[in-house]
Design a protein around this motif. Structure first.
Motif, short mmCIF file in Angstrom:
data_model
loop_
_atom_site.label_atom_id
_atom_site.label_comp_id
_atom_site.label_asym_id
_atom_site.label_seq_id
_atom_site.Cartn_x
_atom_site.Cartn_y
_atom_site.Cartn_z
N GLY A 238 29.57 -45.23 -4.74
CA GLY A 238 29.08 -45.21 -6.10
C GLY A 238 30.04 -44.66 -7.13
N ASN A 239 31.27 -44.42 -6.73
CA ASN A 239 32.27 -43.86 -7.63
C ASN A 239 33.45 -44.81 -7.81
N PRO A 253 52.14 -47.37 15.44
CA PRO A 253 50.73 -47.23 15.10
C PRO A 253 50.44 -46.96 13.64
N TYR A 254 51.46 -46.82 12.81
CA TYR A 254 51.22 -46.62 11.39
C TYR A 254 51.80 -47.79 10.60
N GLY A 255 51.72 -49.00 11.15
CA GLY A 255 52.32 -50.17 10.52
C GLY A 255 51.70 -50.52 9.19
N LYS A 256 50.41 -50.25 9.01
CA LYS A 256 49.77 -50.51 7.72
C LYS A 256 48.79 -49.38 7.42
N SER A 257 48.86 -48.87 6.21
CA SER A 257 47.97 -47.80 5.80
C SER A 257 47.23 -48.20 4.53
N LYS A 258 45.97 -47.84 4.49
CA LYS A 258 45.15 -48.00 3.30
C LYS A 258 44.86 -46.60 2.77
N MET A 259 45.17 -46.37 1.51
CA MET A 259 44.90 -45.08 0.89
C MET A 259 43.88 -45.26 -0.22
N ILE A 260 42.88 -44.39 -0.24
CA ILE A 260 41.87 -44.43 -1.28
C ILE A 260 41.80 -43.06 -1.95
N ILE A 261 41.88 -43.03 -3.28
CA ILE A 261 41.79 -41.76 -4.00
C ILE A 261 40.72 -41.86 -5.08
N LEU A 262 39.98 -40.78 -5.27
CA LEU A 262 38.93 -40.76 -6.28
C LEU A 262 38.59 -39.33 -6.68
N TYR A 263 37.84 -39.21 -7.76
CA TYR A 263 37.41 -37.91 -8.26
C TYR A 263 35.91 -37.93 -8.44
N ASN A 264 35.24 -36.84 -7.99
CA ASN A 264 33.79 -36.78 -8.09
C ASN A 264 33.31 -35.33 -8.15
N VAL A 284 38.85 -52.31 9.32
CA VAL A 284 38.29 -50.97 9.44
C VAL A 284 38.08 -50.36 8.05
N THR A 285 39.02 -50.60 7.15
CA THR A 285 38.88 -50.06 5.79
C THR A 285 37.67 -50.65 5.09
N GLU A 286 37.47 -51.95 5.23
CA GLU A 286 36.31 -52.58 4.60
C GLU A 286 35.01 -52.02 5.16
N HIS A 287 34.96 -51.83 6.47
CA HIS A 287 33.77 -51.24 7.08
C HIS A 287 33.57 -49.81 6.60
N PHE A 288 34.66 -49.06 6.51
CA PHE A 288 34.60 -47.66 6.04
C PHE A 288 34.02 -47.60 4.63
N LYS A 289 34.46 -48.50 3.74
CA LYS A 289 33.99 -48.50 2.35
C LYS A 289 32.49 -48.78 2.28
N GLN A 290 31.97 -49.52 3.25
CA GLN A 290 30.55 -49.85 3.25
C GLN A 290 29.69 -48.70 3.79
N THR A 291 30.23 -47.87 4.66
CA THR A 291 29.43 -46.83 5.31
C THR A 291 29.72 -45.41 4.81
N PHE A 292 30.80 -45.23 4.06
CA PHE A 292 31.19 -43.89 3.60
C PHE A 292 30.27 -43.43 2.49
N LYS A 293 29.76 -42.19 2.61
CA LYS A 293 28.89 -41.59 1.59
C LYS A 293 29.33 -40.17 1.32
N LEU A 294 29.55 -39.87 0.05
CA LEU A 294 29.87 -38.50 -0.35
C LEU A 294 28.59 -37.68 -0.49
N LYS A 295 28.64 -36.39 -0.15
CA LYS A 295 27.48 -35.52 -0.27
C LYS A 295 27.73 -34.39 -1.28
N LEU A 296 28.75 -34.54 -2.10
CA LEU A 296 29.12 -33.50 -3.06
C LEU A 296 28.10 -33.40 -4.18
#
Length: 296
Positions: A238-239, A253-264, A284-296
């Motif tokens: 939601g951010n 094993p680090y051939g491709k990295s996805k980095m996500i940054i945000l402020y909340n 994996v990144t697409e799945h992560f974006k669908q299931t990740f929830k912040l509790k802040l």
């Protein structure tokens, strides 16, 4: 003929910034966190290639085929390296070889902080694998692109089916994966690894005011764009967030990295998801974006 494949995982490239911790060395500050980190002049990929060609892994052996070493050093204002230390090594003498090669490398672009060139600490974790490269393996590399993509797509689908196996649930966030907990540094940095070792997750959370966080995000975006990386605007939990795609294909094993940054809500969040297989990293990144929830 042995071909040494060098793996560098530049943890938190550019986004773990602004907050400054310093120590005094001969009355000159050495910065741990800076607004723009030191980096190779030839770029990350070029540095990998040059370093790997100089590293001699033939005198080391490993039951897993992987050698691990972590270096810590200071990047001086002129980009040279000093106070090089071995923090850990999987084989005796491995750190010595890692230091030898680093000393032969060209000077880097020094770090900057608040508009000034500064001395900075850099920690460099590496995984090194010595692979036999035969004519047969070279022929395999010449397979058609369609064959390679077909194989990787199958691997990615396998991962997709397993990504709901485990719920990571902390006081700050939750998400689903097929991973296990690895490390928590001072309740600010959480690390996870997939059960087969193909995917690595790192989530960092630190307090920042809104102005400071905005500046950090803008600096990271500018830095990544200048280096030719892909930068996208996305939504996460939601951010509004920024996603960066970092390709270092061919370096383990680090051939491709996805980095996500945000402020909340007063917190700056940085996330890295890495894999040797680019399609696995994407899936994996697409799945992560669908299931990740912040509790802040």
């Amino acid at each position: 003929m042995k071909n040494t494949i060098l793996i560098f995982f530049f943890l938190l490239i550019g986004f773990k910034t602004i907050a400054q911790e310093t120590i005094d060395v001969d009355d000159i500050k050495v910065h741990t966190f800076v607004q723009r980190k030191a980096e190779p002049k030839e770029g990350i990929a070029g540095f990998y290639q040059s370093y790997s060609k100089k590293f001699n892994s033939s005198k080391f052996s490993s039951s897993t085929g992987t050698l691990d070493v972590r270096l810590k050093f200071i990047v001086e204002k002129d980009g040279t390296f000093s106070d090089i230390q071995v923090l850990n090594e999987s084989n005796e003498g491995l750190g010595e070889e890692a230091i030898r090669v680093l000393k032969t490398m060209p000077a880097w672009k020094p770090a900057t902080h608040k508009g000034k060139i500064v001395r900075s600490v850099f920690r460099l974790p590496m995984k090194i694998r010595a692979d036999e490269k035969t004519e047969k393996s070279e022929e395999v590399e010449e397979k058609s692109l369609s064959q390679v993509l077909e194989k990787k797509e199958a691997i990615s689908q396998t991962y997709l089916k397993s990504l709901d196996n485990f719920l990571v649930n902390t006081d700050l966030f939750e998400f689903r994966c097929n991973c296990t907990f690895v490390k928590n540094d001072h309740k600010k940095e959480y690390r996870y690894e997939s059960q087969d070792g193909f995917v690595y997750y790192q989530i960092s959370i630190e307090k920042k005011d809104a102005k400071e966080a905005e500046q950090t995000i803008n600096d990271v975006k500018s830095n990544m764009i200048n280096q030719g990386f892909i930068v996208s605007e996305i939504q996460l939990s939601g951010n509004k967030a920024v996603e960066l795609t970092i390709n270092t294909r061919g370096y383990g094993p680090y051939g491709k990295s996805k980095m996500i940054i945000l402020y909340n809500e007063g917190y700056f969040i940085g996330i890295i998801i890495s894999s040797e297989d680019p399609q696995i990293a994407d899936a994996v990144t697409e799945h992560f974006k669908q299931t990740f929830k912040l509790k802040l």
